[in-house]
Scaffold this motif. Structure first.
Motif, PDB file in Angstrom:
ATOM      1  N   UNK A  87       0.820  -1.208   0.000  1.00 15.38           N
ATOM      2  CA  UNK A  87       0.000   0.000   0.000  1.00 15.38           C
ATOM      3  C   UNK A  87       0.857   1.262   0.000  1.00 15.38           C
ATOM      4  N   UNK A  88       2.042   1.174   0.568  1.00 12.84           N
ATOM      5  CA  UNK A  88       2.917   2.345   0.621  1.00 12.84           C
ATOM      6  C   UNK A  88       3.342   2.791  -0.769  1.00 12.84           C
ATOM      7  N   UNK A  89       3.409   1.861  -1.724  1.00 13.22           N
ATOM      8  CA  UNK A  89       3.883   2.186  -3.060  1.00 13.22           C
ATOM      9  C   UNK A  89       2.780   2.186  -4.112  1.00 13.22           C
ATOM     10  N   UNK A  90       1.517   2.075  -3.701  1.00 12.53           N
ATOM     11  CA  UNK A  90       0.423   1.971  -4.672  1.00 12.53           C
ATOM     12  C   UNK A  90       0.338   3.160  -5.628  1.00 12.53           C
ATOM     13  N   UNK A  91       0.197   4.359  -5.121  1.00 10.16           N
ATOM     14  CA  UNK A  91       0.008   5.545  -5.969  1.00 10.16           C
ATOM     15  C   UNK A  91       1.203   6.482  -5.924  1.00 10.16           C
ATOM     16  N   UNK A 138      11.479   6.664  -8.321  1.00  9.09           N
ATOM     17  CA  UNK A 138      11.547   6.834  -6.869  1.00  9.09           C
ATOM     18  C   UNK A 138      11.039   5.568  -6.179  1.00  9.09           C
ATOM     19  N   UNK A 139       9.984   4.981  -6.711  1.00 11.51           N
ATOM     20  CA  UNK A 139       9.451   3.728  -6.166  1.00 11.51           C
ATOM     21  C   UNK A 139      10.515   2.638  -6.259  1.00 11.51           C
ATOM     22  N   UNK A 140      11.160   2.530  -7.399  1.00  9.29           N
ATOM     23  CA  UNK A 140      12.207   1.527  -7.579  1.00  9.29           C
ATOM     24  C   UNK A 140      13.359   1.764  -6.607  1.00  9.29           C
ATOM     25  N   UNK A 141      13.774   3.011  -6.469  1.00 10.50           N
ATOM     26  CA  UNK A 141      14.864   3.347  -5.556  1.00 10.50           C
ATOM     27  C   UNK A 141      14.497   2.978  -4.117  1.00 10.50           C
ATOM     28  N   UNK A 142      13.289   3.287  -3.700  1.00  6.84           N
ATOM     29  CA  UNK A 142      12.865   2.969  -2.335  1.00  6.84           C
ATOM     30  C   UNK A 142      12.763   1.467  -2.103  1.00  6.84           C
ATOM     31  N   UNK A 143      12.320   0.731  -3.111  1.00 10.32           N
ATOM     32  CA  UNK A 143      12.240  -0.722  -2.966  1.00 10.32           C
ATOM     33  C   UNK A 143      13.629  -1.345  -2.888  1.00 10.32           C
ATOM     34  N   UNK A 144      14.551  -0.862  -3.678  1.00  2.00           N
ATOM     35  CA  UNK A 144      15.929  -1.362  -3.621  1.00  2.00           C
ATOM     36  C   UNK A 144      16.548  -1.015  -2.273  1.00  2.00           C
TER      37      UNK A 144
END
Length: 55
Positions: free
Chosen positions: A13-17, A23-29
């Protein structure tokens, strides 16, 4: 097991929208990197505890 499912749902849910996608990819890595570092620290502590290494 319900706790792990709850954390998984919170993570998704933190990365849904979230935009932009890089930025999403960077945060997941970064979160995977932090999890790896935490597991390495736990492993090192347990290794030292079970092999009798002096703290």
């Amino acid at each position: 097991m319900g706790t792990l499912t709850h954390f998984k749902n919170l993570y998704q849910q933190a990365f849904d929208d979230c935009k932009p996608e890089y930025v999403v990819l960077l945060l997941k890595v970064y979160s995977a990197f932090c999890a790896l570092m935490l597991l390495m620290a736990v492993y090192a502590f347990l290794y030292r505890a079970f092999t009798g290494f002096e703290f």
